[in-house]
Design an enzyme around this catalytic site. Structure first.
Site, mmCIF file in Angstrom:
data_model
loop_
_atom_site.group_PDB
_atom_site.id
_atom_site.type_symbol
_atom_site.label_atom_id
_atom_site.label_comp_id
_atom_site.label_asym_id
_atom_site.label_seq_id
_atom_site.Cartn_x
_atom_site.Cartn_y
_atom_site.Cartn_z
ATOM 1 N N ASP B 19 2.863 22.386 8.257
ATOM 2 C CA ASP B 19 4.131 23.114 8.218
ATOM 3 C C ASP B 19 4.031 24.251 7.199
ATOM 4 O O ASP B 19 3.190 24.210 6.299
ATOM 5 C CB ASP B 19 5.250 22.143 7.808
ATOM 6 C CG ASP B 19 6.560 22.867 7.551
ATOM 7 O OD1 ASP B 19 7.039 23.555 8.471
ATOM 8 O OD2 ASP B 19 7.086 22.760 6.417
ATOM 9 N N ASP B 21 7.196 26.565 5.595
ATOM 10 C CA ASP B 21 8.217 26.658 4.535
ATOM 11 C C ASP B 21 8.540 25.280 3.963
ATOM 12 O O ASP B 21 8.943 24.375 4.683
ATOM 13 C CB ASP B 21 9.479 27.338 5.088
ATOM 14 C CG ASP B 21 10.334 27.955 3.983
ATOM 15 O OD1 ASP B 21 10.014 27.756 2.797
ATOM 16 O OD2 ASP B 21 11.321 28.633 4.316
#
Lengths: 264, 264
Positions: B19, B21
């Site tokens: 991932d 952010d």
């Protein structure tokens, strides 16, 4: 049909709450039996109030539509929209005057006439109706205001609006947007919710036992009456048909093909 | 912590889904331990793919953000957005090329690069992402197209986007609007849904047993892995904290304070 109808004992009501679209007219189309019914109420001086979920028109605009397109001549006092019910309710709540409006020009006009102040930031309330000109920025402002604690009020739950283009998104679609980004439930004013019924009956200055709700839409008009404890008259001139209410626990008090079958 | 961690038997993975952010950076803020982790993967030639729900940026824009703001130098091949996953999926479905896009300029660019035709009417698909410039007219067109039978695809379910203004409405709020006015459920592509995981693993050309999903958000990153049968590594550098997963049936395979605690 209900047992009242079978036994032919029809109560006399002191006042009528009457839906508009599907009941008094159908879009641009006339319903002559309804026009005659309204004329009878006027001739006999029986109080009535048109109760509509449509929050995109002022009372004056509704009145003019009735006069010019359907030969029904009433005053603004005979019109009660979900926008008017919302503003009556906001006054009763008495927790502030600053309103962020998601809605069209007519709603904004009603908001100002009712003595509220329209703001873009830090409102006491977010009042959300159908707005066919809405932008992301306006929805963002409403979302942030509700997150900060503004009371979230929606005029009416209708997810769609029938138009010549098809069933376009209604106020309820904008409500779904704001619910999703705030995780807050709005207070919904319009039929079938009780606030509009309470406001309408208060305006009529009658007891709820003495009025009847007349409408074509089972899910809005009839359930509004049923839930508020008001007798209901369902006409088959609009949206709902007999097949739609088969097996429903909550039945209208009376069901008629059209309003020529009713004696006031 | 999981039994794997207690026993200190940590599987070696052939590939990493990561991932962005909250995991690799936090908004504009650096997470140095994550930057070092990515550098280690590069030094050891271990395949990795950044998997993000953000469908408002092209792969090139994501790559440039990583390079200029976080000193992470990767090619576009290392980026997989929910927009890319949606387009991969639409190609596989192979039921048409005409797409009505509710989304921003970058998404439209990706749609065209992928060989689809953007239309305003009669699309095969409605592809809906976050669009911070959306208007009622665009949502109306999407609503009517879905009612007429266009397949309703949403890039990602995020109802909010953290910004300096606050938690503004995300793609999921627009999805709620379209669900309300169409009464149709969309196919949602992004985490925690499986389509993006399937697409990412296919791009990596690895088996799902050999990859691990690394992320900070339990509800998106970790559940995406859990539901797709991929091991998961939750880092506490972003959104979810230990308290958020207490008592949850579905636990991450590994939980770490940050990526300095992980050996690739």
């Amino acid at each position: 049909m209900s047992s009242d109808q079978e036994e032919n004992i029809i109560k006399k009501y002191k006042g009528y709450l009457i839906d508009l679209d599907g009941t008094v007219y159908k879009g641009a189309e006339r319903i002559p039996t309804a026009e005659i019914f309204v004329k009878e109420l006027q001739d006999k001086n029986i109080p009535f109030l048109f109760v509509t979920n449509n929050a995109t028109k002022t009372a004056t605009e509704v009145k003019e539509n009735l006069l010019h397109n359907f030969q029904i001549d009433v005053t603004e006092d005979h019109i009660y929209t979900s926008a008017m019910a919302a503003l009556d309710h906001l006054k009763e709540l008495n927790i502030g005057k600053k309103v962020l409006v998601v809605g069209e020009a007519s709603l904004k006009q009603e908001v100002q006439s009712a003595g509220f102040e329209m703001v873009d930031k830090d409102p006491d309330f977010v009042l959300q109706a159908l707005d066919r000109g809405v932008t992301y920025q306006q929805l963002e402002a409403a979302c942030l205001a509700i997150q900060k604690g503004a009371t979230f009020v929606a005029t009416n739950p209708d997810t769609n609006l029938p138009t010549e283009k098809g069933f376009i998104p209604g106020a309820g679609a904008l409500t779904a947007f704001l619910k999703a980004c705030t995780q807050k439930e709005p207070l919904i004013i319009g039929k079938p919710y009780p606030t509009i019924m309470a406001g309408a009956i208060k305006r009529m200055q009658l007891d709820k036992e003495d009025v009847i709700m007349v409408g074509d839409n089972y899910n809005t008009d009839i359930l509004a009456g049923v839930h508020y404890g008001v007798d209901t008259l369902m006409v088959l001139t609009g949206f709902s048909q007999l097949v739609d209410i088969e097996g429903k626990d909550e039945q209208p008090t009376y069901i008629l093909n059209d309003l020529s079958e009713w004696e006031v």
